[in-house]
Motif scaffolding. Sequence first.
Motif, mmCIF file in Angstrom:
data_model
loop_
_atom_site.group_PDB
_atom_site.id
_atom_site.type_symbol
_atom_site.label_atom_id
_atom_site.label_comp_id
_atom_site.label_asym_id
_atom_site.label_seq_id
_atom_site.Cartn_x
_atom_site.Cartn_y
_atom_site.Cartn_z
ATOM 1 N N LEU A 13 -6.522 -12.794 46.136
ATOM 2 C CA LEU A 13 -5.756 -14.026 46.280
ATOM 3 C C LEU A 13 -6.184 -14.790 47.536
ATOM 4 C CD1 LEU A 13 -3.442 -15.845 45.300
ATOM 5 C CD2 LEU A 13 -1.901 -14.445 46.701
ATOM 6 N N ILE A 59 -0.389 -13.415 52.231
ATOM 7 C CA ILE A 59 0.162 -14.269 51.170
ATOM 8 C C ILE A 59 0.725 -13.449 50.017
ATOM 9 C CG2 ILE A 59 -0.434 -16.019 49.442
ATOM 10 C CD1 ILE A 59 -2.583 -16.997 51.370
ATOM 11 N N TRP A 60 0.032 -12.371 49.636
ATOM 12 C CA TRP A 60 0.425 -11.612 48.447
ATOM 13 C C TRP A 60 1.848 -11.056 48.503
ATOM 14 C CZ3 TRP A 60 0.006 -11.482 43.618
ATOM 15 C CH2 TRP A 60 0.466 -10.405 42.886
ATOM 16 N N VAL A 63 4.165 -13.907 47.636
ATOM 17 C CA VAL A 63 4.002 -14.333 46.247
ATOM 18 C C VAL A 63 4.605 -13.301 45.297
ATOM 19 C CG1 VAL A 63 2.283 -14.750 44.437
ATOM 20 C CG2 VAL A 63 1.982 -15.768 46.697
ATOM 21 N N SER A 64 4.360 -12.024 45.549
ATOM 22 C CA SER A 64 4.867 -10.987 44.644
ATOM 23 C C SER A 64 6.394 -10.926 44.664
ATOM 24 C CB SER A 64 4.271 -9.622 44.985
ATOM 25 O OG SER A 64 4.714 -9.162 46.233
ATOM 26 N N ARG A 66 8.348 -13.527 45.238
ATOM 27 C CA ARG A 66 8.800 -14.732 44.548
ATOM 28 C C ARG A 66 8.661 -14.589 43.031
ATOM 29 N NH1 ARG A 66 9.515 -20.552 46.352
ATOM 30 N NH2 ARG A 66 10.361 -19.368 48.065
#
Length: 71
Positions: A13, A59-60, A63-64, A66
Amino acid sequence: MIGGVGTLFGPILGAAVLTLLSDGITDLLAALGWEIPGIKQVFYGIVLLAVVMFLPHGIWPAVSRRLGFHK
């Protein structure tokens, strides 16, 4: 580091985000007719600083959470 350490999807990502944003900035500057040497290095530095300040785990993980993959 940008995507997240310790996961498979984090580095993927992070690389995808950096590549897409870098290409977008390059295309935008070309469309404006501007040539700024070293802009990608400055951009990478700004992104790295922002991620370290606002998303210290990358970031991951954000994101995960969310998307509901990690609770």
